[in-house]
Design an enzyme around this catalytic site. Sequence first.
Site, mmCIF file in Angstrom:
data_model
loop_
_atom_site.group_PDB
_atom_site.id
_atom_site.type_symbol
_atom_site.label_atom_id
_atom_site.label_comp_id
_atom_site.label_asym_id
_atom_site.label_seq_id
_atom_site.Cartn_x
_atom_site.Cartn_y
_atom_site.Cartn_z
ATOM 1 N N ASN A 168 -15.675 -33.091 -78.214
ATOM 2 C CA ASN A 168 -15.742 -33.322 -79.654
ATOM 3 C C ASN A 168 -16.161 -32.024 -80.329
ATOM 4 O O ASN A 168 -17.349 -31.707 -80.436
ATOM 5 C CB ASN A 168 -16.745 -34.435 -79.964
ATOM 6 C CG ASN A 168 -16.247 -35.767 -79.464
ATOM 7 O OD1 ASN A 168 -15.383 -36.391 -80.086
ATOM 8 N ND2 ASN A 168 -16.747 -36.187 -78.301
ATOM 9 N N GLU A 169 -15.147 -31.291 -80.755
ATOM 10 C CA GLU A 169 -15.395 -29.963 -81.324
ATOM 11 C C GLU A 169 -15.866 -30.082 -82.771
ATOM 12 O O GLU A 169 -15.776 -31.167 -83.371
ATOM 13 C CB GLU A 169 -14.095 -29.141 -81.258
ATOM 14 C CG GLU A 169 -13.583 -28.868 -79.857
ATOM 15 C CD GLU A 169 -14.436 -27.852 -79.081
ATOM 16 O OE1 GLU A 169 -15.574 -27.554 -79.489
ATOM 17 O OE2 GLU A 169 -13.948 -27.350 -78.036
ATOM 18 N N PRO A 170 -16.381 -28.973 -83.357
ATOM 19 C CA PRO A 170 -16.810 -28.996 -84.754
ATOM 20 C C PRO A 170 -15.748 -29.648 -85.645
ATOM 21 O O PRO A 170 -14.553 -29.376 -85.496
ATOM 22 C CB PRO A 170 -16.989 -27.514 -85.087
ATOM 23 C CG PRO A 170 -17.379 -26.903 -83.779
ATOM 24 C CD PRO A 170 -16.629 -27.652 -82.735
ATOM 25 N N SER A 172 -15.604 -32.979 -85.743
ATOM 26 C CA SER A 172 -15.453 -34.349 -85.228
ATOM 27 C C SER A 172 -16.273 -35.315 -86.087
ATOM 28 O O SER A 172 -17.370 -34.989 -86.535
ATOM 29 C CB SER A 172 -15.946 -34.430 -83.783
ATOM 30 O OG SER A 172 -15.108 -33.684 -82.945
ATOM 31 N N THR A 187 -14.697 -22.498 -77.004
ATOM 32 C CA THR A 187 -14.626 -23.339 -75.802
ATOM 33 C C THR A 187 -13.604 -22.763 -74.828
ATOM 34 O O THR A 187 -13.834 -22.704 -73.613
ATOM 35 C CB THR A 187 -14.216 -24.782 -76.199
ATOM 36 O OG1 THR A 187 -15.196 -25.274 -77.096
ATOM 37 C CG2 THR A 187 -14.085 -25.683 -74.999
#
Length: 636
Positions: A168-170, A172, A187
């Site tokens: 869940n990347e920025p 999300s 990432t």
Amino acid sequence: MKINLKHTEAGKFEETRFEKIHNVIFQNSDIASIAVANEIADLIKQKQEQSKSCVLGLATGSSPIKVYEELVRLHTEEGLSFNNVITFNLDEYYPMEKENTQSYWYFMHDHLFNHIDILPENINIPSGTVAADEIHQFCIDYELKIKDVGGLDFQLLGIGRTGHIGFNEPGSHLNSGTRNITLDHITRVDAGPAFLGIDHVPRVAITMGISTIRKAKRIVLMAWGINKASVIKETIEGEISSEVPATYLQLHDNVTFVLDEGASEDLTRIKTPWLVKNCIWSEDLTSKAVVWLSVLLKKSVLKLTDKDYNNNGMASLLVEQGSAYNLNIIMFNKLQHTITGWPGGKPNADDSNRPERNEPSKKRVIIFSPHPDDDVISMGGTLDRLVEQGHEVHIAYQTSGNIAVSDEEALKFAEVSNTLNGGDAKSKSIINDLNAKKEYSIDTLEVRKLKGLIRRKESIAATRYLSLPDENVHFLDMPFYETGKVKKNKLGELDISIMKNIISKIKPHQIYAAGDLADPHGTHKVALDSLFIALKALKGEKYMDDCWLWLYRGAWHEWDTHEIEMAVPMSPDQVMKKRQAIFYHQSQKDGVMFQGDDSREFWMRAEDRNKETAKKYNDLGLSDYAALEAFKRYHF
Ligand code: F6R
């Protein structure tokens, strides 16, 4: 002794008043991982007693590896059964074949499932091969399956430097469910080494959502090492924000962050404890606080006033020391005494305030370099001085460094050899191997040998340039490294005996080694561990009484100023000489495979870092040098 990780309220005590998430700090990740494994094992057993299944959410990456190792040990040595366990993994790259050694499917089987008695039908991992138009339904089914078995009893998490949990990347959303997602650049950079270069890292993954994770009854998040320190501070002390998705965990009422000392380094209570509680002022803490204050107020140490100390949580230190004047002078002298142009000790000089002894005036020195270039990158200037000042300097390259040579570079050398030898069989076979190599396949032994040789010859060119005799340059080729993969073997007896042999042969007065634990693929840490084990084994030897160990840091970090015990200045000419020595390592120039998240080449990083250290000293009110190399003494 078993350590209970369970919940106590975050922010409840004065010391934790900046904190919004409960956390426990361990001395190192080994002990911490055992505590996490124990909590999981207790939960499995408790569920077994109730004849219930135990539903675990599992993570991959480097953080949980030791937890899985301990769970496997509990199974094989203590009979812990996993027959009531159902697992759901957080994520998988997309697209990704199960058999690919980079897949999370492969990772989980390699580290855990192949070694325990879990029922194969109880293992759930997002699929990296589901057809693109079926991903949506696949994700809905994954969520339903978790719900059907009663939800996650326990969720294990790591954290990315972007603040991601799962993938869940920025950006999300708090209510996000299982879905596909585009990976953040950071990432992908972090995953780069495992894929032998960022270009091979997939751009997409399937991940459980924030909402899926938050529904778990219990959550434990692990973070190891200083690379995670800033995101851990943001997550624990910052505001809830989709920019740092892990902050959503502040809303969960049964979560614990398990940290090692490195990852906890930026928490207010660790970084600036004087701001949250009454401190016992050890010498180290005093240095840390005074340097911090000087940097904060942009004042040299000798200009700090009583008011500066009182206004910044250091009133009790001031009372102990009498006045700012006294304290400033003590600190100034302490910092001043770390500076020396004589890293091997200054002959015939009073050494009571110098970092090194003056006797013996000619010392035997071993510089351990984990890869064949860390010596010049991290301490090229000091190395040059040691040689110039007549010490018997030996360099021991611990690993061959072969996986960091690109196929293109190896092909170039193989073709030179082939042409020179009129098309010999060996060169031809290497050329064929390289041309036939598939993505992710491991190099043949011959290719690895060639790559290792390239690094050897580059190293010898550099050490000759620094006037070291060839016979003082030792290539240890430690076996733990020789897997042809990023994942290395565990240290074995042979590794340790190689280390012991070289130390007992040279009987050094000084050892320099890389104390850099932030190396993205861990070789520096293993190399240091091997030295510690060897030193422990040799402790009884007479010559060891007279042996000092100095730690330098690798390409990624420098010691904090207050930690530095020896700072070796470099003139502008010496800076150029060091740069030239680094240039000899040509295979590591221009977009190397293990770049980390810093696009500067190694010589640039080294120069910037050494200049920065000099500037920090100057800002504290000390002399203005072009560059400084820094060391910390390790007492064993
Ligand atoms: C892995 C996962 C990720 C990792 C995170 C930290 O399944 O979901 O969130 O936990 O990227 O990775 P490491 O542990 O390698 O630092």
